[in-house]
Design a protein around this motif. Structure first.
Motif, PDB file in Angstrom:
ATOM      1  N   LEU A  10       0.824  -1.206   0.000  1.00 31.21           N
ATOM      2  CA  LEU A  10       0.000   0.000   0.000  1.00 31.21           C
ATOM      3  C   LEU A  10       0.861   1.259   0.000  1.00 31.21           C
ATOM      4  CD1 LEU A  10      -2.734  -1.103   2.533  1.00 31.21           C
ATOM      5  CD2 LEU A  10      -2.972  -0.861   0.067  1.00 31.21           C
ATOM      6  N   ILE A  11       1.913   1.263   0.782  1.00 26.97           N
ATOM      7  CA  ILE A  11       2.800   2.427   0.830  1.00 26.97           C
ATOM      8  C   ILE A  11       3.460   2.646  -0.526  1.00 26.97           C
ATOM      9  CG2 ILE A  11       4.933   3.333   1.858  1.00 26.97           C
ATOM     10  CD1 ILE A  11       2.442   3.588   3.649  1.00 26.97           C
ATOM     11  N   ASP A  12       3.887   1.572  -1.183  1.00 24.75           N
ATOM     12  CA  ASP A  12       4.488   1.711  -2.515  1.00 24.75           C
ATOM     13  C   ASP A  12       3.502   2.336  -3.502  1.00 24.75           C
ATOM     14  OD1 ASP A  12       6.860   0.660  -1.609  1.00 24.75           O
ATOM     15  OD2 ASP A  12       6.498  -1.347  -2.429  1.00 24.75           O
ATOM     16  N   LYS A  15       3.129   5.977  -2.634  1.00 27.36           N
ATOM     17  CA  LYS A  15       4.306   6.744  -3.059  1.00 27.36           C
ATOM     18  C   LYS A  15       4.239   7.079  -4.544  1.00 27.36           C
ATOM     19  CE  LYS A  15       8.363   5.171  -1.711  1.00 27.36           C
ATOM     20  NZ  LYS A  15       9.438   4.386  -1.070  1.00 27.36           N
ATOM     21  N   ARG A  16       3.745   6.152  -5.340  1.00 28.54           N
ATOM     22  CA  ARG A  16       3.615   6.428  -6.769  1.00 28.54           C
ATOM     23  C   ARG A  16       2.572   7.519  -7.017  1.00 28.54           C
ATOM     24  NH1 ARG A  16       4.114   0.917  -6.752  1.00 28.54           N
ATOM     25  NH2 ARG A  16       1.887   0.552  -7.087  1.00 28.54           N
ATOM     26  N   ALA A  17       1.483   7.487  -6.266  1.00 24.91           N
ATOM     27  CA  ALA A  17       0.399   8.448  -6.469  1.00 24.91           C
ATOM     28  C   ALA A  17       0.674   9.795  -5.795  1.00 24.91           C
ATOM     29  CB  ALA A  17      -0.905   7.870  -5.948  1.00 24.91           C
ATOM     30  N   LEU A  18       1.401   9.770  -4.689  1.00 26.40           N
ATOM     31  CA  LEU A  18       1.633  10.974  -3.885  1.00 26.40           C
ATOM     32  C   LEU A  18       3.128  11.194  -3.686  1.00 26.40           C
ATOM     33  CD1 LEU A  18      -1.073  10.066  -1.240  1.00 26.40           C
ATOM     34  CD2 LEU A  18      -1.325  11.758  -3.063  1.00 26.40           C
ATOM     35  N   SER A  19       3.852  11.284  -4.762  1.00 28.55           N
ATOM     36  CA  SER A  19       5.317  11.322  -4.698  1.00 28.55           C
ATOM     37  C   SER A  19       5.874  12.539  -3.977  1.00 28.55           C
ATOM     38  CB  SER A  19       5.903  11.247  -6.108  1.00 28.55           C
ATOM     39  OG  SER A  19       5.433  12.333  -6.888  1.00 28.55           O
ATOM     40  N   GLU A  20       5.065  13.582  -3.811  1.00 25.80           N
ATOM     41  CA  GLU A  20       5.562  14.779  -3.141  1.00 25.80           C
ATOM     42  C   GLU A  20       5.601  14.650  -1.619  1.00 25.80           C
ATOM     43  OE1 GLU A  20       1.128  15.259  -3.578  1.00 25.80           O
ATOM     44  OE2 GLU A  20       2.723  14.532  -4.849  1.00 25.80           O
ATOM     45  N   HIS A  21       5.032  13.565  -1.089  1.00 30.20           N
ATOM     46  CA  HIS A  21       4.987  13.364   0.356  1.00 30.20           C
ATOM     47  C   HIS A  21       6.095  12.426   0.824  1.00 30.20           C
ATOM     48  CE1 HIS A  21       1.201  15.461   0.875  1.00 30.20           C
ATOM     49  NE2 HIS A  21       0.800  14.867  -0.246  1.00 30.20           N
ATOM     50  N   ARG A  22       6.566  12.678   2.051  1.00 31.22           N
ATOM     51  CA  ARG A  22       7.582  11.808   2.636  1.00 31.22           C
ATOM     52  C   ARG A  22       6.957  10.479   3.045  1.00 31.22           C
ATOM     53  NH1 ARG A  22       9.963  14.303   7.563  1.00 31.22           N
ATOM     54  NH2 ARG A  22       7.793  14.745   7.960  1.00 31.22           N
ATOM     55  N   GLU A  23       7.790   9.442   3.087  1.00 30.79           N
ATOM     56  CA  GLU A  23       7.292   8.105   3.412  1.00 30.79           C
ATOM     57  C   GLU A  23       6.661   8.065   4.797  1.00 30.79           C
ATOM     58  OE1 GLU A  23       9.026   3.596   3.579  1.00 30.79           O
ATOM     59  OE2 GLU A  23       9.759   4.929   2.012  1.00 30.79           O
ATOM     60  N   VAL A  24       7.219   8.759   5.753  1.00 27.08           N
ATOM     61  CA  VAL A  24       6.658   8.748   7.103  1.00 27.08           C
ATOM     62  C   VAL A  24       5.240   9.332   7.103  1.00 27.08           C
ATOM     63  CG1 VAL A  24       7.653  10.973   7.835  1.00 27.08           C
ATOM     64  CG2 VAL A  24       7.143   9.210   9.533  1.00 27.08           C
TER      65      VAL A  24
END
Length: 67
Positions: A10-12, A15-24
């Motif tokens: 889900l995080i991956d 990340k693809r959809a919301l690349s501007e946000h940090r992983e945390v």
């Protein structure tokens, strides 16, 4: 991607959809979204109904459509 499960998958995707946000931030977003879903299920009484003998008749479709 076949066979991948769990929060990492889900995080991956997030990340693809919301690349501007940090992983945390994505992990915290997922944490709160899952908590809200759990709270909603608990407030509807559906989780308590699952403990009853009639739990086998409970389905996601029944929960979502009220049937």
């Amino acid at each position: 991607m076949r066979g991948r499960k769990g929060p990492r998958y889900l995080i991956d995707a997030m990340k693809r959809a919301l690349s501007e946000h940090r992983e945390v931030e994505l992990y915290w977003s997922l944490h709160f979204a899952l908590a809200m879903a759990q709270q909603t299920l608990r407030d509807t009484g559906w989780l308590a109904d699952c403990r009853n003998a009639n739990a086998a008749s409970m389905t996601w479709r029944g929960l979502l459509l009220g049937s």
